[in-house]
Motif scaffolding. Sequence first.
Motif, PDB file in Angstrom:
ATOM      1  N   ALA A  37      62.698 -96.814 -73.858  1.00 56.88           N
ATOM      2  CA  ALA A  37      62.677 -98.112 -73.175  1.00 56.88           C
ATOM      3  C   ALA A  37      61.461 -98.238 -72.274  1.00 56.88           C
ATOM      4  CB  ALA A  37      63.960 -98.304 -72.379  1.00 56.88           C
ATOM      5  N   VAL A  38      61.160 -97.206 -71.494  1.00 54.89           N
ATOM      6  CA  VAL A  38      60.006 -97.303 -70.588  1.00 54.89           C
ATOM      7  C   VAL A  38      58.694 -97.275 -71.361  1.00 54.89           C
ATOM      8  CG1 VAL A  38      61.224 -96.339 -68.609  1.00 54.89           C
ATOM      9  CG2 VAL A  38      59.946 -94.818 -70.120  1.00 54.89           C
ATOM     10  N   GLN A  39      58.754 -96.827 -72.612  1.00 53.17           N
ATOM     11  CA  GLN A  39      57.574 -96.828 -73.477  1.00 53.17           C
ATOM     12  C   GLN A  39      57.751 -97.838 -74.618  1.00 53.17           C
ATOM     13  OE1 GLN A  39      54.707 -95.204 -73.299  1.00 53.17           O
ATOM     14  NE2 GLN A  39      55.130 -93.913 -71.535  1.00 53.17           N
ATOM     15  N   ALA A  40      58.515 -98.893 -74.376  1.00 51.45           N
ATOM     16  CA  ALA A  40      58.837 -99.870 -75.422  1.00 51.45           C
ATOM     17  C   ALA A  40      57.581-100.382 -76.118  1.00 51.45           C
ATOM     18  CB  ALA A  40      59.614-101.041 -74.831  1.00 51.45           C
ATOM     19  N   ASP A  41      57.681-100.501 -77.450  1.00 46.17           N
ATOM     20  CA  ASP A  41      56.592-100.959 -78.314  1.00 46.17           C
ATOM     21  C   ASP A  41      55.438 -99.972 -78.385  1.00 46.17           C
ATOM     22  OD1 ASP A  41      57.746-103.442 -79.172  1.00 46.17           O
ATOM     23  OD2 ASP A  41      57.376-104.216 -77.165  1.00 46.17           O
ATOM     24  N   HIS A  42      55.677 -98.746 -77.954  1.00 44.34           N
ATOM     25  CA  HIS A  42      54.724 -97.651 -78.125  1.00 44.34           C
ATOM     26  C   HIS A  42      55.459 -96.487 -78.796  1.00 44.34           C
ATOM     27  CE1 HIS A  42      52.809 -99.955 -74.873  1.00 44.34           C
ATOM     28  NE2 HIS A  42      51.668 -99.502 -75.372  1.00 44.34           N
ATOM     29  N   VAL A  43      54.758 -95.789 -79.656  1.00 45.79           N
ATOM     30  CA  VAL A  43      55.363 -94.656 -80.344  1.00 45.79           C
ATOM     31  C   VAL A  43      55.534 -93.503 -79.363  1.00 45.79           C
ATOM     32  CG1 VAL A  43      55.087 -92.933 -82.172  1.00 45.79           C
ATOM     33  CG2 VAL A  43      54.395 -95.309 -82.573  1.00 45.79           C
ATOM     34  N   VAL A  44      56.754 -92.976 -79.298  1.00 46.34           N
ATOM     35  CA  VAL A  44      57.028 -91.758 -78.539  1.00 46.34           C
ATOM     36  C   VAL A  44      57.143 -90.643 -79.562  1.00 46.34           C
ATOM     37  CG1 VAL A  44      58.573 -90.589 -76.929  1.00 46.34           C
ATOM     38  CG2 VAL A  44      58.258 -93.072 -76.786  1.00 46.34           C
ATOM     39  N   THR A  45      56.270 -89.671 -79.473  1.00 43.58           N
ATOM     40  CA  THR A  45      56.204 -88.641 -80.504  1.00 43.58           C
ATOM     41  C   THR A  45      57.418 -87.721 -80.445  1.00 43.58           C
ATOM     42  OG1 THR A  45      54.993 -87.049 -79.129  1.00 43.58           O
ATOM     43  CG2 THR A  45      53.683 -88.677 -80.373  1.00 43.58           C
ATOM     44  N   VAL A  46      57.685 -87.087 -81.579  1.00 37.18           N
ATOM     45  CA  VAL A  46      58.791 -86.127 -81.648  1.00 37.18           C
ATOM     46  C   VAL A  46      58.605 -84.986 -80.650  1.00 37.18           C
ATOM     47  CG1 VAL A  46      59.877 -84.386 -83.123  1.00 37.18           C
ATOM     48  CG2 VAL A  46      59.483 -86.708 -84.007  1.00 37.18           C
ATOM     49  N   PRO A  47      57.405 -84.391 -80.542  1.00 34.76           N
ATOM     50  CA  PRO A  47      57.234 -83.331 -79.535  1.00 34.76           C
ATOM     51  C   PRO A  47      57.506 -83.809 -78.112  1.00 34.76           C
ATOM     52  CG  PRO A  47      55.448 -83.242 -81.126  1.00 34.76           C
ATOM     53  CD  PRO A  47      56.206 -84.490 -81.411  1.00 34.76           C
ATOM     54  N   THR A  48      57.149 -85.057 -77.801  1.00 28.98           N
ATOM     55  CA  THR A  48      57.414 -85.602 -76.461  1.00 28.98           C
ATOM     56  C   THR A  48      58.911 -85.736 -76.229  1.00 28.98           C
ATOM     57  OG1 THR A  48      55.314 -86.806 -76.425  1.00 28.98           O
ATOM     58  CG2 THR A  48      57.029 -87.565 -74.928  1.00 28.98           C
ATOM     59  N   LEU A  49      59.628 -86.234 -77.216  1.00 26.69           N
ATOM     60  CA  LEU A  49      61.084 -86.364 -77.096  1.00 26.69           C
ATOM     61  C   LEU A  49      61.744 -84.993 -76.944  1.00 26.69           C
ATOM     62  CD1 LEU A  49      61.643 -89.128 -79.785  1.00 26.69           C
ATOM     63  CD2 LEU A  49      62.084 -89.374 -77.335  1.00 26.69           C
ATOM     64  N   MET A  50      61.274 -84.022 -77.703  1.00 24.55           N
ATOM     65  CA  MET A  50      61.837 -82.674 -77.598  1.00 24.55           C
ATOM     66  C   MET A  50      61.566 -82.070 -76.229  1.00 24.55           C
ATOM     67  SD  MET A  50      61.048 -80.975 -81.326  1.00 24.55           S
ATOM     68  CE  MET A  50      61.863 -81.547 -82.831  1.00 24.55           C
ATOM     69  N   ALA A  51      60.347 -82.284 -75.732  1.00 26.63           N
ATOM     70  CA  ALA A  51      60.009 -81.758 -74.410  1.00 26.63           C
ATOM     71  C   ALA A  51      60.877 -82.393 -73.330  1.00 26.63           C
ATOM     72  CB  ALA A  51      58.533 -82.002 -74.112  1.00 26.63           C
ATOM     73  N   GLU A  52      61.170 -83.675 -73.474  1.00 26.86           N
ATOM     74  CA  GLU A  52      62.027 -84.362 -72.500  1.00 26.86           C
ATOM     75  C   GLU A  52      63.437 -83.792 -72.523  1.00 26.86           C
ATOM     76  OE1 GLU A  52      64.069 -86.724 -69.911  1.00 26.86           O
ATOM     77  OE2 GLU A  52      61.932 -86.353 -70.052  1.00 26.86           O
ATOM     78  N   ILE A  53      63.966 -83.542 -73.712  1.00 21.56           N
ATOM     79  CA  ILE A  53      65.359 -83.118 -73.831  1.00 21.56           C
ATOM     80  C   ILE A  53      65.546 -81.636 -73.505  1.00 21.56           C
ATOM     81  CG2 ILE A  53      67.313 -82.883 -75.413  1.00 21.56           C
ATOM     82  CD1 ILE A  53      66.105 -85.236 -76.985  1.00 21.56           C
ATOM     83  N   TRP A  54      64.649 -80.801 -74.014  1.00 21.72           N
ATOM     84  CA  TRP A  54      64.858 -79.356 -73.898  1.00 21.72           C
ATOM     85  C   TRP A  54      63.818 -78.637 -73.035  1.00 21.72           C
ATOM     86  CZ3 TRP A  54      65.442 -81.393 -79.095  1.00 21.72           C
ATOM     87  CH2 TRP A  54      66.781 -81.492 -79.512  1.00 21.72           C
ATOM     88  N   GLY A  55      62.802 -79.328 -72.575  1.00 19.42           N
ATOM     89  CA  GLY A  55      61.768 -78.664 -71.802  1.00 19.42           C
ATOM     90  C   GLY A  55      61.005 -77.668 -72.651  1.00 19.42           C
ATOM     91  N   GLU A  56      60.792 -76.472 -72.123  1.00 19.69           N
ATOM     92  CA  GLU A  56      60.061 -75.445 -72.859  1.00 19.69           C
ATOM     93  C   GLU A  56      60.967 -74.602 -73.750  1.00 19.69           C
ATOM     94  OE1 GLU A  56      57.940 -73.142 -70.011  1.00 19.69           O
ATOM     95  OE2 GLU A  56      56.579 -74.781 -69.443  1.00 19.69           O
ATOM     96  N   ARG A  57      62.261 -74.776 -73.617  1.00 21.74           N
ATOM     97  CA  ARG A  57      63.216 -73.967 -74.395  1.00 21.74           C
ATOM     98  C   ARG A  57      63.763 -74.803 -75.553  1.00 21.74           C
ATOM     99  NH1 ARG A  57      67.083 -70.927 -70.157  1.00 21.74           N
ATOM    100  NH2 ARG A  57      67.520 -69.725 -72.054  1.00 21.74           N
TER     101      ARG A  57
END
Length: 263
Positions: free
Chosen positions: A33-53
Amino acid sequence: MEIKVLGPLTAVEQGTSVVPSAAKPRQILALLAVQADHVVTVPTLMAEIWGERIPRSASTTLQTYILQLRRKIAAGLTGDARGAKDVLVTQFGGYLLRLEPGQVDAQEFERLVAEGRHAYDAGDYRTASRLLGAALALWHGPALVDVRAGGVLELEVLRLEENRMAALERRIEADLRLGRHAEVVPELRVLTARHPMNERFCAQFMLALHRSGGAWRALEAYQRLRGALVTELGLEPSPSLRQLHHAVLSGDTALDSQPAGVD
């Protein structure tokens, strides 16, 4: 879809909430939502959810979360020609939330702030105050207050909060330019109490008090800020704020017209 992130997260499609109850899908929706109409990459989503683990099953699990979000969206699209995949779109390397302008309150906030700053720079302080006030009225608490934020979302929230503070400072500056000194004194009294080391708010408070006939209260406000800076950081106020203090102390008539800028 109407999405609000400037406070608790809400997302409504034709009267139906599409906000999931589970924490991680909520994080994904908030970031999209905060990045609406912009592609949020899979690595970015993974980093948000799981951090470095990041677990080995991350790719499959992320796809499951996206599917859950699409099901929630689909429930609100009854009778709509669009499908959930038209709203939550798969793009090369990531996902995109496709929305119309103004459907996310954060984007509307940024639009109004940009217009307000343009009006301020053009010397139209009345319009600037109105637009910036309308932008600030979109806030209903800290951004995404009910969403557990990872490292990526934390930076987005910080950006939004800093933009909110800058817009508030500029709106008050516009009001001071319009001669609304007495009107902003109560607001600035609260702001300086909440942000005891914010020099911009202190400078604005001092000017508003001075122009309202309360020069001695302006001097008190300076001493409170100085005390906080010295005690907490071991620092003196900036040269520009010290200069303002000296001007109030000496009754400089130039204070009746100058802005409250602090370097």
